[in-house]
Design a protein around this motif. Structure first.
Motif, PDB file in Angstrom:
ATOM      1  N   LYS A  95       6.042  83.686 -10.547  1.00 50.34           N
ATOM      2  CA  LYS A  95       7.087  82.806 -11.085  1.00 50.34           C
ATOM      3  C   LYS A  95       7.889  83.505 -12.177  1.00 50.34           C
ATOM      4  N   ASP A  96       7.214  84.252 -13.043  1.00 49.04           N
ATOM      5  CA  ASP A  96       7.914  84.972 -14.109  1.00 49.04           C
ATOM      6  C   ASP A  96       8.849  86.042 -13.534  1.00 49.04           C
ATOM      7  N   LEU A  97       8.404  86.731 -12.490  1.00 47.30           N
ATOM      8  CA  LEU A  97       9.257  87.742 -11.862  1.00 47.30           C
ATOM      9  C   LEU A  97      10.494  87.104 -11.223  1.00 47.30           C
ATOM     10  N   ALA A  98      10.302  85.972 -10.566  1.00 46.08           N
ATOM     11  CA  ALA A  98      11.440  85.278  -9.954  1.00 46.08           C
ATOM     12  C   ALA A  98      12.413  84.805 -11.027  1.00 46.08           C
ATOM     13  N   ALA A  99      11.892  84.297 -12.141  1.00 46.42           N
ATOM     14  CA  ALA A  99      12.756  83.878 -13.250  1.00 46.42           C
ATOM     15  C   ALA A  99      13.483  85.079 -13.850  1.00 46.42           C
ATOM     16  N   ALA A 100      12.817  86.224 -13.896  1.00 49.46           N
ATOM     17  CA  ALA A 100      13.455  87.432 -14.416  1.00 49.46           C
ATOM     18  C   ALA A 100      14.637  87.850 -13.544  1.00 49.46           C
ATOM     19  N   ALA A 101      14.531  87.650 -12.240  1.00 45.68           N
ATOM     20  CA  ALA A 101      15.647  87.965 -11.337  1.00 45.68           C
ATOM     21  C   ALA A 101      16.866  87.113 -11.676  1.00 45.68           C
ATOM     22  N   VAL A 102      16.637  85.847 -11.975  1.00 44.94           N
ATOM     23  CA  VAL A 102      17.744  84.963 -12.370  1.00 44.94           C
ATOM     24  C   VAL A 102      18.344  85.452 -13.684  1.00 44.94           C
ATOM     25  N   LEU A 103      17.490  85.835 -14.623  1.00 49.23           N
ATOM     26  CA  LEU A 103      17.961  86.311 -15.916  1.00 49.23           C
ATOM     27  C   LEU A 103      18.823  87.557 -15.770  1.00 49.23           C
ATOM     28  N   VAL A 104      18.404  88.495 -14.940  1.00 48.97           N
ATOM     29  CA  VAL A 104      19.187  89.715 -14.708  1.00 48.97           C
ATOM     30  C   VAL A 104      20.549  89.365 -14.102  1.00 48.97           C
ATOM     31  N   ALA A 105      20.563  88.474 -13.112  1.00 45.65           N
ATOM     32  CA  ALA A 105      21.819  88.060 -12.487  1.00 45.65           C
ATOM     33  C   ALA A 105      22.722  87.360 -13.505  1.00 45.65           C
ATOM     34  N   ALA A 106      22.136  86.532 -14.355  1.00 47.12           N
ATOM     35  CA  ALA A 106      22.928  85.824 -15.368  1.00 47.12           C
ATOM     36  C   ALA A 106      23.492  86.792 -16.400  1.00 47.12           C
ATOM     37  N   PHE A 107      22.697  87.777 -16.826  1.00 44.19           N
ATOM     38  CA  PHE A 107      23.212  88.790 -17.759  1.00 44.19           C
ATOM     39  C   PHE A 107      24.370  89.561 -17.134  1.00 44.19           C
ATOM     40  N   LEU A 108      24.245  89.907 -15.861  1.00 39.07           N
ATOM     41  CA  LEU A 108      25.331  90.593 -15.166  1.00 39.07           C
ATOM     42  C   LEU A 108      26.582  89.715 -15.126  1.00 39.07           C
ATOM     43  N   ALA A 109      26.397  88.428 -14.849  1.00 39.38           N
ATOM     44  CA  ALA A 109      27.531  87.508 -14.792  1.00 39.38           C
ATOM     45  C   ALA A 109      28.230  87.416 -16.144  1.00 39.38           C
ATOM     46  N   VAL A 110      27.460  87.351 -17.218  1.00 39.28           N
ATOM     47  CA  VAL A 110      28.046  87.293 -18.562  1.00 39.28           C
ATOM     48  C   VAL A 110      28.801  88.585 -18.854  1.00 39.28           C
ATOM     49  N   ALA A 111      28.217  89.721 -18.495  1.00 44.47           N
ATOM     50  CA  ALA A 111      28.875  91.010 -18.739  1.00 44.47           C
ATOM     51  C   ALA A 111      30.193  91.100 -17.977  1.00 44.47           C
ATOM     52  N   VAL A 112      30.182  90.714 -16.711  1.00 40.25           N
ATOM     53  CA  VAL A 112      31.416  90.737 -15.916  1.00 40.25           C
ATOM     54  C   VAL A 112      32.427  89.759 -16.499  1.00 40.25           C
ATOM     55  N   GLY A 113      31.963  88.581 -16.911  1.00 43.23           N
ATOM     56  CA  GLY A 113      32.865  87.610 -17.535  1.00 43.23           C
ATOM     57  C   GLY A 113      33.519  88.175 -18.781  1.00 43.23           C
ATOM     58  N   PHE A 114      32.751  88.859 -19.611  1.00 42.11           N
ATOM     59  CA  PHE A 114      33.327  89.486 -20.806  1.00 42.11           C
ATOM     60  C   PHE A 114      34.359  90.540 -20.424  1.00 42.11           C
ATOM     61  N   ILE A 115      34.020  91.374 -19.460  1.00 37.55           N
ATOM     62  CA  ILE A 115      34.930  92.451 -19.054  1.00 37.55           C
ATOM     63  C   ILE A 115      36.238  91.884 -18.511  1.00 37.55           C
ATOM     64  N   VAL A 116      36.152  90.819 -17.746  1.00 36.89           N
ATOM     65  CA  VAL A 116      37.352  90.236 -17.127  1.00 36.89           C
ATOM     66  C   VAL A 116      38.122  89.350 -18.100  1.00 36.89           C
ATOM     67  N   PHE A 117      37.432  88.485 -18.834  1.00 34.43           N
ATOM     68  CA  PHE A 117      38.114  87.450 -19.607  1.00 34.43           C
ATOM     69  C   PHE A 117      38.503  87.853 -21.038  1.00 34.43           C
ATOM     70  N   ILE A 118      37.659  88.597 -21.708  1.00 33.74           N
ATOM     71  CA  ILE A 118      37.930  88.907 -23.129  1.00 33.74           C
ATOM     72  C   ILE A 118      39.281  89.604 -23.320  1.00 33.74           C
ATOM     73  N   PRO A 119      39.615  90.635 -22.550  1.00 33.41           N
ATOM     74  CA  PRO A 119      40.923  91.271 -22.765  1.00 33.41           C
ATOM     75  C   PRO A 119      42.102  90.316 -22.539  1.00 33.41           C
ATOM     76  N   LYS A 120      41.942  89.396 -21.603  1.00 33.56           N
ATOM     77  CA  LYS A 120      43.035  88.468 -21.303  1.00 33.56           C
ATOM     78  C   LYS A 120      43.138  87.354 -22.354  1.00 33.56           C
ATOM     79  N   LEU A 121      42.022  87.016 -22.958  1.00 40.50           N
ATOM     80  CA  LEU A 121      42.017  85.930 -23.941  1.00 40.50           C
ATOM     81  C   LEU A 121      42.362  86.393 -25.362  1.00 40.50           C
ATOM     82  N   PHE A 122      41.934  87.603 -25.706  1.00 41.42           N
ATOM     83  CA  PHE A 122      42.036  88.012 -27.106  1.00 41.42           C
ATOM     84  C   PHE A 122      42.837  89.276 -27.357  1.00 41.42           C
ATOM     85  N   LEU A 123      43.263  89.963 -26.330  1.00 44.36           N
ATOM     86  CA  LEU A 123      44.004  91.211 -26.559  1.00 44.36           C
ATOM     87  C   LEU A 123      45.447  91.104 -26.095  1.00 44.36           C
TER      88      LEU A 123
END
Length: 123
Positions: A95-123
């Motif tokens: 169960k912990d390993l499966a939850a870790a997979a979700v965490l990795v995917a969520a971290f990737l999603a946040v990173a991509v969101g920052f890369i895509v959205f931050i320059p358009k919102l604040f720069l």
């Protein structure tokens, strides 16, 4: 090897099970609803900021990755609960390993969101 004949009708009917799985996921899984809300925010923001085609691919890919990871995590947890209703240290690891997979995917999603959205919102 399975000797059943191929049937278009049976293949179409199989979509019913997949859609039922999605319904069960969003109705019964709190994290699924949280991810759905985050996905809606990301999609609305993407339309608002008029992101490029490649940015859309990135955003939709990470949204899908998070949903896939969370759905598999939920399925694995439910199966583990049937296999071992009582606490078992090896089931906890699964169960912990499966939850870790979700965490990795969520971290990737946040990173991509920052890369895509931050320059358009604040720069």
């Amino acid at each position: 090897m399975n000797n059943e004949k191929f049937s278009i009708i049976d293949r179409i009917k199989s979509f019913k099970y997949a859609f039922n799985g999605l319904k069960l996921f969003f109705v019964n899984d709190h994290n699924g609803r949280i991810h759905l809300c985050a996905a809606i925010v990301a999609i609305v923001l993407s339309f608002y900021l008029k992101i490029s085609g490649s940015e859309w691919i990135a955003i939709l890919s990470v949204i899908s990755a998070v949903f896939v990871a969370e759905i598999l995590n939920s399925a694995l947890e439910k199966l583990a609960d049937v296999v071992s209703p009582d606490y078992h240290p090896k089931i906890k690891i699964v169960k912990d390993l499966a939850a870790a997979a979700v965490l990795v995917a969520a971290f990737l999603a946040v990173a991509v969101g920052f890369i895509v959205f931050i320059p358009k919102l604040f720069l």
